[in-house]
Design a protein around this motif. Structure first.
Motif, short mmCIF file in Angstrom:
data_model
loop_
_atom_site.label_atom_id
_atom_site.label_comp_id
_atom_site.label_asym_id
_atom_site.label_seq_id
_atom_site.Cartn_x
_atom_site.Cartn_y
_atom_site.Cartn_z
N ALA A 272 0.73 -1.33 -0.02
CA ALA A 272 0.06 -0.14 0.02
C ALA A 272 0.90 1.36 0.17
CB ALA A 272 -0.94 -0.11 1.08
N GLN A 273 2.18 1.09 0.16
CA GLN A 273 2.96 2.25 0.32
C GLN A 273 3.94 2.43 -0.81
OE1 GLN A 273 4.57 3.01 4.14
NE2 GLN A 273 3.38 1.46 5.28
N ASP A 274 4.02 3.55 -1.55
CA ASP A 274 4.75 3.69 -2.66
C ASP A 274 6.20 4.31 -1.98
OD1 ASP A 274 6.12 4.05 -4.96
OD2 ASP A 274 4.67 5.42 -5.79
N LEU A 275 6.84 3.23 -1.72
CA LEU A 275 8.16 3.81 -0.89
C LEU A 275 9.30 4.26 -1.65
CD1 LEU A 275 8.86 0.63 1.30
CD2 LEU A 275 7.84 2.80 2.24
N LEU A 276 9.23 4.17 -3.04
CA LEU A 276 10.08 4.71 -4.08
C LEU A 276 9.88 6.16 -4.09
CD1 LEU A 276 10.38 1.90 -6.84
CD2 LEU A 276 12.03 2.39 -4.80
N THR A 277 8.75 6.94 -3.86
CA THR A 277 8.52 8.13 -3.92
C THR A 277 8.47 8.87 -2.54
OG1 THR A 277 6.17 7.93 -3.42
CG2 THR A 277 6.63 7.84 -5.61
N ASP A 278 8.89 8.15 -1.34
CA ASP A 278 9.21 8.52 -0.33
C ASP A 278 10.77 8.43 0.37
OD1 ASP A 278 9.27 9.63 2.53
OD2 ASP A 278 7.20 8.99 2.87
N PRO A 279 11.72 8.90 -0.23
CA PRO A 279 13.17 8.38 0.21
C PRO A 279 13.30 8.10 1.64
CG PRO A 279 13.25 10.03 -1.73
CD PRO A 279 11.94 9.96 -1.26
N ALA A 280 12.63 9.36 2.61
CA ALA A 280 13.02 9.14 3.69
C ALA A 280 12.40 7.95 4.44
CB ALA A 280 12.58 10.51 4.50
N ARG A 281 11.09 7.50 4.11
CA ARG A 281 10.48 6.50 4.86
C ARG A 281 11.34 5.41 3.99
NH1 ARG A 281 4.21 5.36 5.59
NH2 ARG A 281 4.85 6.77 7.52
N LEU A 282 11.41 5.08 2.91
CA LEU A 282 12.39 4.14 2.11
C LEU A 282 13.56 3.75 3.05
CD1 LEU A 282 12.79 2.01 0.06
CD2 LEU A 282 13.89 3.73 -1.43
N TYR A 283 14.37 4.90 3.39
CA TYR A 283 15.31 4.67 4.42
C TYR A 283 15.03 4.15 5.73
CZ TYR A 283 19.64 5.16 7.23
OH TYR A 283 20.57 5.18 7.77
#
Length: 352
Positions: A272-283
């Motif tokens: 449900a989360q597009d992590l690639l568009t949110d680098p901070a959350r991806l990290y």
């Protein structure tokens, strides 16, 4: 009356303007270069940090060639870009008390650790479906001879030994060897996560939503929930994965169903989360995944873990089958179970 600027005066002003523009461009260029260097340095540090989070064990070298064979697979002509080999991954949750956070969350004795949760994850050759088989930790098995974790010889064969003792006796190597011995299935990879790593992962994802069918009141896992839909943080999700006294007959079999619900809830949350568009959350998610993580040497780098993750992009929770290894009460001890044959053997044969 007006003044006009001509000749040397005009050329002087133009030269000054060009000089100021040149200085401004050089300043902007140096600033941009500095930002790029800082960004590259930050990215390099982040990559190093995430890699350094991972602990690895050379299981292939420790076990040698005396193992179940790898299945022979051929690429599909209709889908040549899909991964052509099936994978079996032994996933363990350990109750180690190594580290203050693990102790706070209720890890095991400081002198050792056990495999609190054990699942064999079978990924099909196209990575479009998966089967997750939970192994009850109270299963009695014949534990094979394993190399000791300290390198001092090998353990003796141990009939009627509890499954989770394999990890306590010989760590990841013995856990893998015991699973391969009891199933006849080659484990291509090994993944272990401790209490704090699991809780941090759930928190980094913003929690998970699960539905409980009955009230849970378990002081041991610090979990108190009424039946219904709950959005859990990391500590609560860990409590749900560990609870056993607050549900069913208080055995390990009751909590396996909750653990399997958590697996699917995590898959849904990640999808449900597009992590690639949110680098901070991806990290934050990557940091949580790698912290408290132990793998075999085939998955001990960020690039290898990323490659595995990318191959699973098309896998949804609806295509993940969760089952428990068929078991019956052990004749020798009503508090233990043994594999229910031939059903257990047929299940493992389907994963080879």
């Amino acid at each position: 009356m007006f003044l006009s600027v001509t000749g040397d005066d005009a050329n002087g002003d133009e030269g000054a303007k060009r000089g100021r523009r040149s200085i401004a461009l050089r300043t902007a260029g140096l600033t941009l270069a500095g930002l790029l260097v800082l960004a590259a340095g930050a990215a390099g540090w982040a990559y190093w940090h995430l890699n350094s989070n991972i602990t690895s064990v050379d299981i292939d070298n420790a076990l040698g060639d005396n193992r179940p064979p790898k299945p022979v697979t051929t690429p599909s002509p209709s889908a040549p870009d899909l991964p052509s080999e099936a994978l079996n991954i032994l996933v363990l949750g350990s109750d180690t008390r190594s580290g203050e956070e693990n102790r706070r969350l209720g890890g095991g004795d400081s002198g050792g650790a056990r495999s609190d949760t054990a699942m064999v994850v079978h990924l099909d050759a196209g990575r479009t479906s998966a089967t997750v088989v939970s192994i009850p930790r109270d299963t009695l098995v014949t534990r094979p001879s394993c190399p000791r974790a300290d390198g001092d010889g090998s353990t003796a064969v141990a009939p009627s030994s509890m499954f989770n003792n394999a990890y306590a006796v010989g760590g990841p190597v013995c856990a893998v060897k015991t699973v391969e011995s009891m199933t006849g299935v080659r484990m291509d990879h090994y993944v272990e996560i401790d209490f704090s790593g699991f809780a941090r992962l759930v928190d980094a994802l913003g929690g998970v939503t699960v539905t409980t069918e009955e009230d849970i009141d378990d002081d041991d896992s610090h979990l108190h929930l009424e039946a219904g839909i709950h959005h859990l943080d990391g500590t609560q999700a860990l409590g749900l994965a560990r609870t056993r006294h607050g549900i069913g007959d208080g055995s390990d079999l009751g909590r396996i169903g909750l653990q399997q619900k958590l697996v699917k809830a995590l898959l849904d949350r990640i999808a449900a989360q597009d992590l690639l568009t949110d680098p901070a959350r991806l990290y934050r998610v990557a940091d949580a995944v790698t912290a408290g993580l132990t793998t075999d040497t085939g998955l001990d780098s960020l690039s290898e873990l990323t490659g595995l993750g990318q191959s699973l992009q098309g896998l949804s929770s609806s295509r993940v089958r969760t089952v428990m290894m068929p078991v019956v009460r052990a004749p020798s001890d009503p508090n233990r179970v043994v594999a229910d044959e031939p059903e257990a053997r047929e299940l493992w044969e389907s994963l080879r």
